[in-house]
Write a protein that holds these residues in place. Structure first.
Motif, PDB file in Angstrom:
ATOM      1  N   GLU A  63       0.667  -1.290  -0.194  1.00  0.00           N
ATOM      2  CA  GLU A  63       0.344  -0.224   0.253  1.00  0.00           C
ATOM      3  C   GLU A  63       0.967   1.099   0.133  1.00  0.00           C
ATOM      4  N   ILE A  64       2.139   1.197   0.568  1.00  0.00           N
ATOM      5  CA  ILE A  64       3.031   2.088   0.971  1.00  0.00           C
ATOM      6  C   ILE A  64       3.633   2.459  -0.038  1.00  0.00           C
ATOM      7  N   PHE A  65       3.864   1.966  -0.680  1.00  0.00           N
ATOM      8  CA  PHE A  65       5.062   1.635  -2.342  1.00  0.00           C
ATOM      9  C   PHE A  65       4.088   2.009  -2.909  1.00  0.00           C
ATOM     10  N   ASP A  66       2.617   1.479  -3.317  1.00  0.00           N
ATOM     11  CA  ASP A  66       1.864   2.709  -3.930  1.00  0.00           C
ATOM     12  C   ASP A  66       1.446   4.005  -4.058  1.00  0.00           C
ATOM     13  N   ARG A  67       1.053   4.620  -3.105  1.00  0.00           N
ATOM     14  CA  ARG A  67       0.910   5.720  -2.670  1.00  0.00           C
ATOM     15  C   ARG A  67       1.462   6.474  -3.199  1.00  0.00           C
ATOM     16  N   VAL A  68       2.392   6.069  -2.203  1.00  0.00           N
ATOM     17  CA  VAL A  68       4.644   6.690  -2.221  1.00  0.00           C
ATOM     18  C   VAL A  68       4.613   6.982  -3.572  1.00  0.00           C
ATOM     19  N   ASN A  69       4.668   6.738  -4.271  1.00  0.00           N
ATOM     20  CA  ASN A  69       4.922   6.846  -6.104  1.00  0.00           C
ATOM     21  C   ASN A  69       3.945   7.386  -7.002  1.00  0.00           C
ATOM     22  N   LYS A  70       2.590   7.108  -6.489  1.00  0.00           N
ATOM     23  CA  LYS A  70       1.654   7.471  -6.923  1.00  0.00           C
ATOM     24  C   LYS A  70       1.672   9.656  -6.727  1.00  0.00           C
ATOM     25  N   LEU A  71       2.686  10.350  -5.818  1.00  0.00           N
ATOM     26  CA  LEU A  71       3.199  10.953  -5.428  1.00  0.00           C
ATOM     27  C   LEU A  71       3.166  11.755  -6.530  1.00  0.00           C
ATOM     28  N   GLY A  72       4.178  11.201  -7.010  1.00  0.00           N
ATOM     29  CA  GLY A  72       4.627  12.387  -8.477  1.00  0.00           C
ATOM     30  C   GLY A  72       5.637  12.754  -8.232  1.00  0.00           C
ATOM     31  N   ILE A  73       6.645  12.913  -6.903  1.00  0.00           N
ATOM     32  CA  ILE A  73       8.323  13.518  -6.589  1.00  0.00           C
ATOM     33  C   ILE A  73       8.898  12.990  -7.342  1.00  0.00           C
ATOM     34  N   GLY A  74       9.265  11.078  -7.720  1.00  0.00           N
ATOM     35  CA  GLY A  74       9.921  11.175  -8.405  1.00  0.00           C
ATOM     36  C   GLY A  74      11.881  11.169  -7.799  1.00  0.00           C
ATOM     37  N   ALA A  75      12.209  10.901  -9.572  1.00  0.00           N
ATOM     38  CA  ALA A  75      14.248  11.549  -9.194  1.00  0.00           C
ATOM     39  C   ALA A  75      14.247  12.380  -9.070  1.00  0.00           C
ATOM     40  N   GLN A  76      14.775  12.685  -7.852  1.00  0.00           N
ATOM     41  CA  GLN A  76      15.617  13.955  -7.682  1.00  0.00           C
ATOM     42  C   GLN A  76      14.683  15.318  -6.744  1.00  0.00           C
ATOM     43  N   GLY A  77      13.193  14.851  -6.957  1.00  0.00           N
ATOM     44  CA  GLY A  77      12.154  15.345  -6.867  1.00  0.00           C
ATOM     45  C   GLY A  77      11.812  16.008  -7.918  1.00  0.00           C
ATOM     46  N   LEU A  78      11.815  15.697  -8.881  1.00  0.00           N
ATOM     47  CA  LEU A  78      11.644  16.261 -10.386  1.00  0.00           C
ATOM     48  C   LEU A  78      10.853  16.354 -10.833  1.00  0.00           C
ATOM     49  N   GLY A  79      10.162  15.259 -10.109  1.00  0.00           N
ATOM     50  CA  GLY A  79       8.453  14.849 -10.873  1.00  0.00           C
ATOM     51  C   GLY A  79       8.851  13.937 -11.842  1.00  0.00           C
ATOM     52  N   GLY A  80       7.944  12.485 -11.898  1.00  0.00           N
ATOM     53  CA  GLY A  80       7.891  11.580 -11.750  1.00  0.00           C
ATOM     54  C   GLY A  80       7.161  10.231 -11.734  1.00  0.00           C
ATOM     55  N   LEU A  81       7.416   8.729 -12.721  1.00  0.00           N
ATOM     56  CA  LEU A  81       6.897   7.551 -12.004  1.00  0.00           C
ATOM     57  C   LEU A  81       7.526   7.326 -10.599  1.00  0.00           C
ATOM     58  N   THR A  82       8.858   6.980 -10.293  1.00  0.00           N
ATOM     59  CA  THR A  82       9.276   6.111  -8.945  1.00  0.00           C
ATOM     60  C   THR A  82      10.310   6.991  -8.225  1.00  0.00           C
ATOM     61  N   THR A  83       9.692   7.177  -7.329  1.00  0.00           N
ATOM     62  CA  THR A  83      10.061   7.861  -6.316  1.00  0.00           C
ATOM     63  C   THR A  83      10.845   6.448  -4.967  1.00  0.00           C
ATOM     64  N   VAL A  84      10.232   5.530  -5.226  1.00  0.00           N
ATOM     65  CA  VAL A  84      10.812   4.989  -4.301  1.00  0.00           C
ATOM     66  C   VAL A  84      10.845   3.628  -4.343  1.00  0.00           C
ATOM     67  N   VAL A  85      11.893   2.524  -4.648  1.00  0.00           N
ATOM     68  CA  VAL A  85      11.965   1.036  -5.698  1.00  0.00           C
ATOM     69  C   VAL A  85      11.911   0.093  -4.537  1.00  0.00           C
ATOM     70  N   ASP A  86      11.427   0.204  -2.993  1.00  0.00           N
ATOM     71  CA  ASP A  86      11.011  -0.637  -1.996  1.00  0.00           C
ATOM     72  C   ASP A  86      10.531   0.174  -1.236  1.00  0.00           C
ATOM     73  N   VAL A  87      10.011  -0.939   0.038  1.00  0.00           N
ATOM     74  CA  VAL A  87       9.367  -0.167   1.330  1.00  0.00           C
ATOM     75  C   VAL A  87       9.468  -1.103   2.045  1.00  0.00           C
ATOM     76  N   LYS A  88      10.080  -1.009   3.666  1.00  0.00           N
ATOM     77  CA  LYS A  88      10.743  -1.969   3.848  1.00  0.00           C
ATOM     78  C   LYS A  88      10.114  -1.959   5.049  1.00  0.00           C
ATOM     79  N   ILE A  89       9.404  -2.912   6.308  1.00  0.00           N
ATOM     80  CA  ILE A  89       9.256  -3.103   7.845  1.00  0.00           C
ATOM     81  C   ILE A  89       9.330  -3.770   8.640  1.00  0.00           C
ATOM     82  N   ASN A  90       9.955  -3.250   9.946  1.00  0.00           N
ATOM     83  CA  ASN A  90      10.251  -4.155  10.566  1.00  0.00           C
ATOM     84  C   ASN A  90       9.316  -4.141  12.114  1.00  0.00           C
TER      85      ASN A  90
END
Length: 505
Positions: free
Chosen positions: A233-260
């Motif tokens: 859920e976090i992976f999907d919702r974060v990447n939909k924010l459109g932040i993108g590489a270096q904050g320039l806007g784009g499709l991928t903001t995170v490549v993984d989400v880890k939870i402990n």
């Protein structure tokens, strides 16, 4: 009962820190390659390309991926049946000795960033010690070590909250992440610790970042518990924010989400989120008494063959002799290749300049119509003009920007990530510009630096003011002379584009 030699741990720590300074984990490279192939934003795709090219160059040249070679964080799990060959050093001392040797290695010196007396004089320890060491006694007869070199830009963006038991963790992450800006150099990973107590949640988050990138495997097989559902859920919702590489806007903001997670008080829900940047650096090894860790270098064929070429609209400029009239033509998002002389300066240099101006003292450097690059480079080796020299987070210099533009004659600034709203207004008022270099591409950037010399504040080490002579140094106009910021407009545009694409689908 295994007998572990102190020297084996020391040697393994030294080797591991050198290794991770120039080798990305291959699973992270594979994730970045997927992000690159998927990316539709030209600015973000260019940024990922530079990161991947830089990674391959670092692996080939055995030089740091990023100029910020990190604060050493080490998880050491010692088996209850382990016996040391000597008892004159603690585990902390052994890790520190390995760290000292790694950072002072003459073949690949790493940048010493650690300061003692953090609330006072903040004096550099010169060898990047002490490391942050977490020690557990566990069952077994071997030692397990997970070690990372964590950059300050991403570490500074760590967030902690005490949620109510019924509050949504995903909602908090999606609300909080945009407030972190781009100083953590996305695309990267998010480590999230949930439960225990406040300080334990932080440790859970940090340790989770030592795990391999495997979110795509999870997507393919589907979640099997609440934690995996939350990761997706976090992976999907974060990447939909459109932040993108270096904050320039784009499709991928995170490549993984880890939870402990771990059990917590019925009235509590402590949550800590710590990002890993595009210079993700960590390794995992075991010692069983048979000698130091055997760290096998990855094959260069495992890096993708990606090239980065400037487009037709690139603007090539000689910064020597530039005027405000010249830079007024530059527009947000435009690629500029800089040649000529630029100055450098970070936090400590700006503070000293501020103190000197307050006392009416003459500055040792003339900033008139110059650009200042926010960087603390790695020391050069061989015939290098300078070691890896990527940008540091520009927002830390926001509080000095009015002073620099108004009182020193400075023309413009260069760094990474966004500038605050007030600073964008200051840039507009002074008809200045802010240029962004790609964080996580330090070795690539350094190749554009042909000459380097210290011109002021030599006692500050990596915080000294340098004069760089550059040739075709690639930057993006992040804030133009009208105050428009690409870190505002880029994510806004791509958030809408992602929403529209989902609606059509």
């Amino acid at each position: 009962m295994a007998i572990i030699k102190q020297q084996d741990l020391i040697d393994s720590i030294e080797d591991a820190l050198q290794y991770i300074s120039y080798y990305h984990p291959i699973d992270f490279i594979q994730a970045l390659e997927k992000a690159y192939n998927k990316e539709e934003s030209k600015a973000a795709k260019d940024a990922i390309a530079q990161i991947l090219i830089n990674s391959r160059m670092s692996a080939t040249g055995k030089r740091p991926i990023c100029q910020d070679t990190g604060i050493v964080t080490c998880f050491v799990k010692v088996g209850m049946a382990v016996q040391w060959d000597k008892t004159d050093m603690t585990v902390q001392q052994m890790v520190d000795e390995g760290t000292r040797r790694a950072y002072l290695n003459p073949d690949n010196p790493l940048r010493a960033s650690i300061v003692s007396d953090p609330a006072g004089a903040r004096t550099n320890t010169k060898d990047n010690t002490p490391a942050v060491v977490h020690i557990d006694l566990v069952a077994g007869n071997e030692i397990e070590v997970m070690i990372a070199a964590k950059g300050g830009g991403s570490e500074n963006k760590a967030k902690m909250v005490m949620l109510n038991p019924s509050d949504s963790i995903a909602d908090w992450v999606v609300k909080t992440l945009p407030t972190m800006g781009a100083g953590w150099c996305p695309p990267g990973m998010l480590g999230i610790g949930i439960g225990g107590t406040a300080e334990k949640a932080g440790l859970l988050a940090k340790e989770s970042l030592m795990e391999p990138v495997n979110i795509q495997d999870l997507i393919e097989r589907g979640p099997q518990n609440a934690e995996e559902e939350l990761r997706l859920e976090i992976f999907d919702r974060v990447n939909k924010l459109g932040i993108g590489a270096q904050g320039l806007g784009g499709l991928t903001t995170v490549v993984d989400v880890k939870i402990n997670t771990m059990p917590t008080h019925a009235a509590s829900k402590p949550v800590v989120m710590i990002p890993n940047c595009a210079a993700t650096r960590h390794i995992h090894f075991h010692l069983d008494g048979s000698g130091p860790a055997d760290l096998i270098p990855p094959k260069l064929e495992e890096w993708p063959e990606i090239t980065w070429e400037v487009g037709e609209n690139v603007r090539r400029v000689n910064v020597d002799g530039l005027t405000k009239a010249d830079i007024s033509e530059w527009k947000t998002g435009e690629t500029v290749l800089l040649s000529g002389t630029i100055l450098t300066g970070r936090d400590a240099a700006h503070k000293r300049i501020q103190d000197m101006l307050a006392k009416g003292e003459k500055l040792p450097v003339d900033f008139t119509n110059k650009f200042i690059y926010y960087v603390g480079p790695v020391d050069a080796v061989g015939d290098e003009a300078v070691g890896p020299a990527g940008p540091t987070t520009a927002t830390r210099m926001d509080k000095f920007t009015e002073m620099m533009l108004a009182d020193t004659g400075l023309l413009g600034t260069i760094g990474k990530a966004e500038r605050g709203a007030a600073t964008c207004q200051t840039i507009k008022e002074h008809k200045s510009v802010y240029l962004m270099a790609v964080g996580g591409a330090a070795y690539l950037v350094s190749k554009a630096i042909k000459k380097a010399k210290v011109v002021a504040f030599e006692d500050m080490g990596m915080e000294a003011i340098y004069e760089f002579e550059v040739e075709d140094m690639p930057v993006t106009v992040a804030v133009d002379s009208t105050g428009e910021s690409v870190h505002v407009t880029g994510p806004e545009i791509w958030k809408v584009k992602i929403q529209e694409a989902q609606t059509k689908a």
